[in-house]
Structures are given as C-alpha cells and as structure tokens.
Design an enzyme around this catalytic site. Sequence first.
Site, short mmCIF file in Angstrom:
data_model
loop_
_atom_site.label_atom_id
_atom_site.label_comp_id
_atom_site.label_asym_id
_atom_site.label_seq_id
_atom_site.Cartn_x
_atom_site.Cartn_y
_atom_site.Cartn_z
N HIS A 112 38.75 36.69 8.27
CA HIS A 112 37.74 35.85 8.55
C HIS A 112 36.53 36.63 8.68
CE1 HIS A 112 40.07 32.18 9.49
NE2 HIS A 112 40.68 33.17 10.27
N ASP A 151 47.98 33.35 4.98
CA ASP A 151 47.75 32.92 6.44
C ASP A 151 47.48 31.28 6.39
OD1 ASP A 151 45.87 32.45 8.71
OD2 ASP A 151 46.46 34.57 9.14
N HIS A 153 45.28 29.87 8.04
CA HIS A 153 44.02 29.53 8.15
C HIS A 153 43.44 30.04 6.63
CE1 HIS A 153 45.36 29.94 12.27
NE2 HIS A 153 44.32 28.92 12.43
N ASP A 240 51.34 32.44 10.65
CA ASP A 240 51.05 31.52 11.30
C ASP A 240 51.34 30.12 10.69
OD1 ASP A 240 48.87 31.71 9.91
OD2 ASP A 240 47.45 31.98 11.61
#
Length: 441
Positions: A112, A151, A153, A240
């Site tokens: 991120h 991931d 996200h 995740d």
Amino acid sequence: MLRAKNKIGLVFFPAFDWAISPTHPEREERLLYTQDQVFEEGILDIEGIVEYKPDLVTKKDVQRVHFCVPDLWAVMTESHFISAGGAKTVAMAVMDKKVQHGFALVRPPGHHANRVVHGSRGFCNVNIEAIMIEYMRQAYGIKRVAIVDTDCHHGDGTQDIYWHDPDTLFISIHQDGRTLYPGSGFLSELGGPNAAGTTINIPLPPNTSEEGILHAISEVVLPILDEFQPEVIVNSAGQDNHYSDPITNMNFSAQGYARLTDMLKPDIAVLEGGYAIEGALPYVNAGIILAMAGMDFSHLKEPDYNPARVRQAPEVTRWVEKTCDKVLENWQQRRYLGEMYRADYTFIDRDRNIYYDTDNIHEHQKETVRVCDNCGGALRIDSAARGKKHVLAVHIPRNACAACQSQGRDWYEEADVAAYDKVYLQDRARDVIEEKSQTPQ
C-alpha cells in the site's frame, strides 16, 4: 530423506520490535506461528529447501523507488530496512541461481506504499517488492517484470509506483474495492498514458472461493503473462483471502493457495497481508512453500476446513466470469485505449487525494507526466500533506529517452525552492538521487 524438486530459498523476519499495537492483527505472531510449523513439520530438513538470513537494504535502494518525506528516517524503522532486505536477499539468491524460487516471509508488509511517502497506509510504510525489483533491475539488468498481487486488498501502492512503467505488468486480484479498503482497483484503472494496459485489476465479489480465484488465474492471468513474457514473476503473496481471515470476506483455503502458487510458478513470492494468525497462516505458508518446491501438497488441510461451508454461490461464479471477460477485453484493446488516452497531448495531469489511514494524514497530489512514444515519460509530482511537508518530486525513468531526461532535469533545476519544503530528483537513467531545500541539508 525428502528432496525438493525445485530448490527454494526462504527468509523469515517476524519483526519483534515493530507492531501497530500489541493486539493489532499486524504483529509478530503472524510469522511466529508459521515459523513454528515449518520447524515442527521438518520442512527445513527437506533437501533443497534453504533458509537465508535477511540482509538490510541501503538508503539508495529505497530512494530508487520512494520519495520519503521529510526523509527516510522519519518513515522507516530498522524493521523496514530488514523486511525489504529479506525480499532483496531471496531475490539475489534467485538471480545468482543459488535457488530456483524464493519466498520472503517478512514483515512489515509494503504493497500500500506509494511512490511518495508521508507516513503509513494500510500498515505499509515502504513498498518492499518495488525496492526489491528496482534493485534487481539495477544489479542484474533485467527489464520486463510481472507482479501478481494476490492479497485480498488492492495493491494500490504498487500500482501507483508502476502506473507509468510499460516494462512492468502489474496484476491485482482482490476483493471489490466497493466492499473493502483501500476502495480502489477497478476495471477502469489501466495505467498511465505511456503504459496503458500494463495495470490490470481483477476485482472479485465477497465470498469468492477457490473456484473463482483459480478461474481468474487460469483464464486471465496465465494467458496475459504468456503474452507479456516477463523475465521475472513476483507474487505479492497476501493470505487474507482465507475463509477465516478476520478483516476480509473471501473463502480461499490453504489448498487453494498451494494450487495458485503451483499454477503461477512465481520466481519470487513476498508475504503481504493475512491476519488469521493461528488458523490460516501456518497452513497457507506451508502450502506455498511445498508448491514452490514442487512437492506434494494434497494432504495439506486446516483443522476446521469444510468445503461445503465455503462453496461459491452460482451468482458469484457468474460475476467472476463476467469480470474476467472484461479484463481480457481491455487487455486485447490496450493499444487502442492507450491511443485514445494520449490523443494529441504533450503532458497529462492527474489530481489525487490520498488518505494515510494508519497515520491519519491527508495528502493532495498533482501529477504531470510527459507523453512519450519511447519511454515511461518524465514525471513531476507536487505533493502537499495537511500538517506535514509540501514537496516537489521529479522522476526520470530508468529507460528515459533524451527528451524525457532533459525535461526531468529542467523541472528539477527550475523548481523554486522557496515554494517547497524540499525538491527531489529521482534520476533512474543515471541512478542518481538529488534533493534541494531552503535550508541546505
């Protein structure tokens, strides 16, 4: 003695001295349980599976990628230097042909973190994959790289760093941004004017299971990789998507992750998110390791795994298939879309508002890129963060043509230091970092 079909290198770094809080999901136990399982199962006793100790990245390794505001020491801790160094360590082992594949099981994570860094976003301060990749390019001369971010996200920081780079294919498979942080990663996000189509987002609906994620890999990711022909494939191996993860809404399993890795065959995997500390991570990481080693993973199963409970609904399957069809359509039309984007412009601007959720910082950016037929284009970023610093960041890409090198130098040299707290130059063509400010450093 068991023998791995493929020799692989592992690096572990739990980062004992770095956690957002003692009870936060992003803490050292994320890797300690995995380490324990790897030792208890005797995985490191398998011939061909080798553990390396992480080295540190250098200041210049970081500055090839990031503009850290006001400086590196305000953004990074020792753990960040070691975490990025762990990724660099396995990359060196792969590039030096000591191993065929490498897996960096390290934290803090990084996907991120944008090119400009004022603080922490999504638990990420600096982008450890990008730091690793740009080191590999500088040290080993590789050009074409593919990053597949699995991931849950969206990997918005990696996307930002490679938005204008036609030699980096960035593919992110993630839960739809309308339902999960960071709220981005949509089909329309295709890359900058000089790299249209090399950013690929595959947003999947909540409750997508192995069927949907592996469909995206087989029907979209693998054909695009085959056409792009990267020299190196990097997997941002977030975990995740697991059905037990406390902060996401997907239904993937350890078997699914192992099969994904076996299909993708990444040269290097780097751990990202994954917060089901006891119930998922030890099993998922073991599956990834076995798959990279070319070993049987069919026996791998979480104690509470129930396939009926995580089965994908028909409406989810239809949504996934429709999304994948649109992604392929965009890929096939990427040259046309790029021409439409560029039109007759010499420069293209982009205004962005960026929120650093971990540190509660609001940043506004005005980005200007030179439209270029020959390289990624000179890039100018005017960045101001509320209550923080106002900086000008100039980036000259590593393969910059003469015109973009000249434009980048002009932007830097003509910048009025009185208008900014600091002015940076990231000249990748010469591998030089420069900065100037009202107060000499």
